[in-house]
Design a protein around this motif. Structure first.
Motif, mmCIF file in Angstrom:
data_model
loop_
_atom_site.group_PDB
_atom_site.id
_atom_site.type_symbol
_atom_site.label_atom_id
_atom_site.label_comp_id
_atom_site.label_asym_id
_atom_site.label_seq_id
_atom_site.Cartn_x
_atom_site.Cartn_y
_atom_site.Cartn_z
ATOM 1 N N HIS A 11 105.212 21.145 41.498
ATOM 2 C CA HIS A 11 104.470 20.126 40.996
ATOM 3 C C HIS A 11 105.605 19.500 40.100
ATOM 4 C CE1 HIS A 11 100.355 20.686 42.399
ATOM 5 N NE2 HIS A 11 100.776 22.001 41.987
ATOM 6 N N TRP A 12 106.882 19.827 39.736
ATOM 7 C CA TRP A 12 107.873 19.298 39.073
ATOM 8 C C TRP A 12 108.709 18.356 39.882
ATOM 9 C CZ3 TRP A 12 109.548 21.389 34.164
ATOM 10 C CH2 TRP A 12 108.667 22.262 33.271
ATOM 11 N N ALA A 13 108.094 17.461 39.972
ATOM 12 C CA ALA A 13 108.782 16.242 41.271
ATOM 13 C C ALA A 13 109.894 15.315 40.718
ATOM 14 C CB ALA A 13 107.607 15.525 42.044
ATOM 15 N N HIS A 14 109.589 14.933 39.548
ATOM 16 C CA HIS A 14 110.365 13.791 38.877
ATOM 17 C C HIS A 14 110.659 14.050 37.497
ATOM 18 C CE1 HIS A 14 109.575 10.845 42.173
ATOM 19 N NE2 HIS A 14 107.937 11.362 42.096
ATOM 20 N N ALA A 15 111.909 13.989 37.019
ATOM 21 C CA ALA A 15 112.326 14.419 35.633
ATOM 22 C C ALA A 15 113.259 13.191 35.143
ATOM 23 C CB ALA A 15 112.934 15.772 35.545
ATOM 24 N N TYR A 16 113.118 12.969 33.806
ATOM 25 C CA TYR A 16 114.118 11.939 33.082
ATOM 26 C C TYR A 16 114.297 12.425 31.820
ATOM 27 C CZ TYR A 16 111.050 9.513 36.345
ATOM 28 O OH TYR A 16 110.580 8.953 37.475
ATOM 29 N N ALA A 17 115.672 12.250 31.222
ATOM 30 C CA ALA A 17 116.001 12.390 30.062
ATOM 31 C C ALA A 17 115.955 11.100 29.295
ATOM 32 C CB ALA A 17 117.553 12.775 29.922
ATOM 33 N N VAL A 18 114.957 10.978 28.110
ATOM 34 C CA VAL A 18 114.898 9.463 27.631
ATOM 35 C C VAL A 18 115.411 9.516 25.988
ATOM 36 C CG1 VAL A 18 112.914 7.860 26.997
ATOM 37 C CG2 VAL A 18 112.725 9.467 29.268
ATOM 38 N N GLU A 19 116.115 8.386 25.939
ATOM 39 C CA GLU A 19 116.419 8.132 24.503
ATOM 40 C C GLU A 19 115.969 6.788 24.091
ATOM 41 O OE1 GLU A 19 120.537 8.665 21.818
ATOM 42 O OE2 GLU A 19 120.442 9.034 23.944
ATOM 43 N N ALA A 20 115.234 6.800 23.065
ATOM 44 C CA ALA A 20 114.649 5.560 22.701
ATOM 45 C C ALA A 20 114.990 5.216 21.041
ATOM 46 C CB ALA A 20 113.184 5.423 22.925
ATOM 47 N N ALA A 21 114.869 4.122 20.582
ATOM 48 C CA ALA A 21 114.988 3.761 19.330
ATOM 49 C C ALA A 21 113.687 3.996 18.605
ATOM 50 C CB ALA A 21 115.367 2.270 19.116
ATOM 51 N N GLY A 22 113.778 4.438 17.327
ATOM 52 C CA GLY A 22 112.590 4.941 16.427
ATOM 53 C C GLY A 22 112.702 4.493 15.042
ATOM 54 N N ALA A 23 111.670 4.356 14.183
ATOM 55 C CA ALA A 23 111.759 3.958 12.981
ATOM 56 C C ALA A 23 112.591 4.957 12.318
ATOM 57 C CB ALA A 23 110.420 4.127 12.269
ATOM 58 N N ASP A 24 112.801 6.131 12.673
ATOM 59 C CA ASP A 24 113.373 7.249 11.911
ATOM 60 C C ASP A 24 114.990 7.617 12.707
ATOM 61 O OD1 ASP A 24 112.183 8.433 13.763
ATOM 62 O OD2 ASP A 24 111.500 10.007 12.608
ATOM 63 N N GLY A 25 115.391 6.647 13.674
ATOM 64 C CA GLY A 25 116.332 6.890 14.481
ATOM 65 C C GLY A 25 116.083 7.090 15.900
ATOM 66 N N SER A 26 116.990 7.553 16.711
ATOM 67 C CA SER A 26 116.862 7.906 17.919
ATOM 68 C C SER A 26 115.727 9.325 18.383
ATOM 69 C CB SER A 26 117.995 8.121 18.762
ATOM 70 O OG SER A 26 119.036 6.749 18.700
ATOM 71 N N ARG A 48 114.721 11.540 21.268
ATOM 72 C CA ARG A 48 115.263 12.019 22.403
ATOM 73 C C ARG A 48 114.306 12.888 23.175
ATOM 74 N NH1 ARG A 48 119.285 11.780 18.961
ATOM 75 N NH2 ARG A 48 121.140 10.484 19.537
ATOM 76 N N SER A 49 113.947 12.938 24.578
ATOM 77 C CA SER A 49 112.864 13.673 25.063
ATOM 78 C C SER A 49 113.499 14.122 26.605
ATOM 79 C CB SER A 49 111.611 13.202 25.158
ATOM 80 O OG SER A 49 111.693 11.845 25.808
ATOM 81 N N VAL A 50 113.000 14.989 27.049
ATOM 82 C CA VAL A 50 113.151 15.435 28.459
ATOM 83 C C VAL A 50 111.673 15.264 28.929
ATOM 84 C CG1 VAL A 50 113.153 17.101 30.341
ATOM 85 C CG2 VAL A 50 114.921 17.037 28.463
ATOM 86 N N GLN A 51 111.197 14.455 30.046
ATOM 87 C CA GLN A 51 109.824 14.366 30.228
ATOM 88 C C GLN A 51 110.019 14.366 31.884
ATOM 89 O OE1 GLN A 51 107.973 10.934 29.039
ATOM 90 N NE2 GLN A 51 109.496 10.456 27.376
ATOM 91 N N VAL A 52 108.608 15.443 32.314
ATOM 92 C CA VAL A 52 108.722 15.925 33.920
ATOM 93 C C VAL A 52 107.362 15.454 34.345
ATOM 94 C CG1 VAL A 52 108.865 17.858 35.309
ATOM 95 C CG2 VAL A 52 110.080 17.769 33.316
#
Length: 344
Positions: free
Chosen positions: A105-120, A122-126
């Motif tokens: 079931h682990w078919a798609h994965a992404y490393a995600v970096e996004a701007a937030g109010a308290d800085g960047s 970062r997450s890994v999302q599967v």
């Protein structure tokens, strides 16, 4: 919805006041499609193979692990330790981040970096083949950013353009019963020596978990009131009980082992807000609750299990074994004190 280009999706995400899970549902898209709209804008498509991904995540150090289904979210802070790979099932075994993972079931994965109010942020999302969330890893202030850069560099896939062709989502299975196998089910249930034998048994009898509970009946499985769910959390907290709380989906199960200290109900949500463990449960999604008793060589494994109106498992809660600091007798008394089905 042809106007939902990646650029338009990025705009909608920026303006959204709801979580990505809810935004995706409103737009009739998979959640993974919202992530893919950010490819080249902070998101990187990475290899979801567990044998590569989990060791890379372990190097990040302390993170927050999040697993959810439609009705419940579990969040644990810790480090991914003791990874054990497997063709059909894998696991991490740690006092804080304790998971069972199902690779197909682990078919798609992404490393995600996004701007937030308290800085960047970062997450890994599967995600699974249909783009439904399987598991997420959120970095914290103390996470290793060199290890993050290495993860992105080493696991990035060659294709970083174009949107994926996500599979259609299959509907919930519901309760699958075989009334003619009731006697065999009860006989074999009584002979179990390990809880893991249950899944094999019900598959062989052409049933599933909820179907087997309905067929087996007392003393193996007893229906409780939906009010048993808030009562369970309140009594576990009040008595200082140590429990194992399982929340998951088809691809991942995450487990909290220990007490529940801080309960904060808010509207339909029942929230546990402890220092390194959060739980968010939609009480209004609970349609069936079962008190389940399975025999094992260590004594009875007694659980409280909740299902939604479509027959999908929301959570399971077991008392911790005595060798891990639990009190099986107190747990048995607690479960028997919960309101039965039909009680006000």
């Amino acid at each position: 919805m042809n106007d939902l280009t990646p650029a338009r999706l990025r705009e909608l995400k920026r303006d959204a006041t709801v979580r990505p899970y809810d935004l995706a549902a409103q737009l009739g898209l998979s959640e993974a499609a919202l992530v893919e709209a950010e490819l080249g804008y902070g998101a990187t498509r990475i290899d979801p193979t567990l044998a590569r991904l989990i060791p890379a995540v372990q190097k990040l150090g302390e993170v927050m692990a999040l697993t959810r289904n439609r009705s419940c979210v579990i969040e644990k802070i810790g480090t991914y330790n003791e990874f054990h790979d497997g063709e059909h099932a894998a696991m991490t075994l740690d006092a804080e981040i304790d998971m069972r993972m199902f690779p197909r079931h682990w078919a798609h994965a992404y490393a995600v970096e996004a701007a937030g109010a308290d800085g960047s942020r970062r997450s890994v999302q599967v995600f699974d083949a249909a783009g439904g969330a399987v598991h997420k890893v959120h970095l914290r202030a103390g996470s290793d950013l060199d290890a993050w850069a290495e993860l992105v560099r080493e696991l990035a896939l060659p294709d970083q353009a174009g949107m994926s062709d996500f599979a259609s989502r299959t509907g919930p299975e519901g309760a699958r019963m075989s009334e003619g196998q009731a006697e065999t089910l009860r006989e074999e249930w009584a002979k179990m020596t390990d809880t893991h034998q249950f899944n094999t048994l019900v598959r062989r009898l052409k049933m599933n978990r909820l179907g087997a509970y309905r067929v087996a009946g007392t003393p193996f499985a007893e229906p409780l009131s939906v009010e048993a769910v808030p009562a369970l959390l309140e009594r576990v907290q009040a008595e200082g009980q140590k429990v194992m709380f399982f929340v998951g989906n088809m691809g991942c199960i995450e487990i909290h082992s220990g007490p529940i200290r801080t309960l904060k109900p808010m509207g339909p949500w029942l929230n546990v807000l402890d220092d390194r463990f959060n739980l968010h449960l939609r009480a209004d999604h609970v349609a069936e609750v079962w008190l389940v008793d399975k025999p094992t060589t260590r004594g009875p494994a007694i659980s409280i299990e909740a299902f939604d109106e479509m027959g999908t498992l929301i959570f399971q809660c077991f008392g911790m074994r005595s060798d891990r600091g639990g009190d099986p007798d107190a747990w048995a008394r607690l479960t028997r004190s919960l309101p039965a089905a039909g009680e006000a």
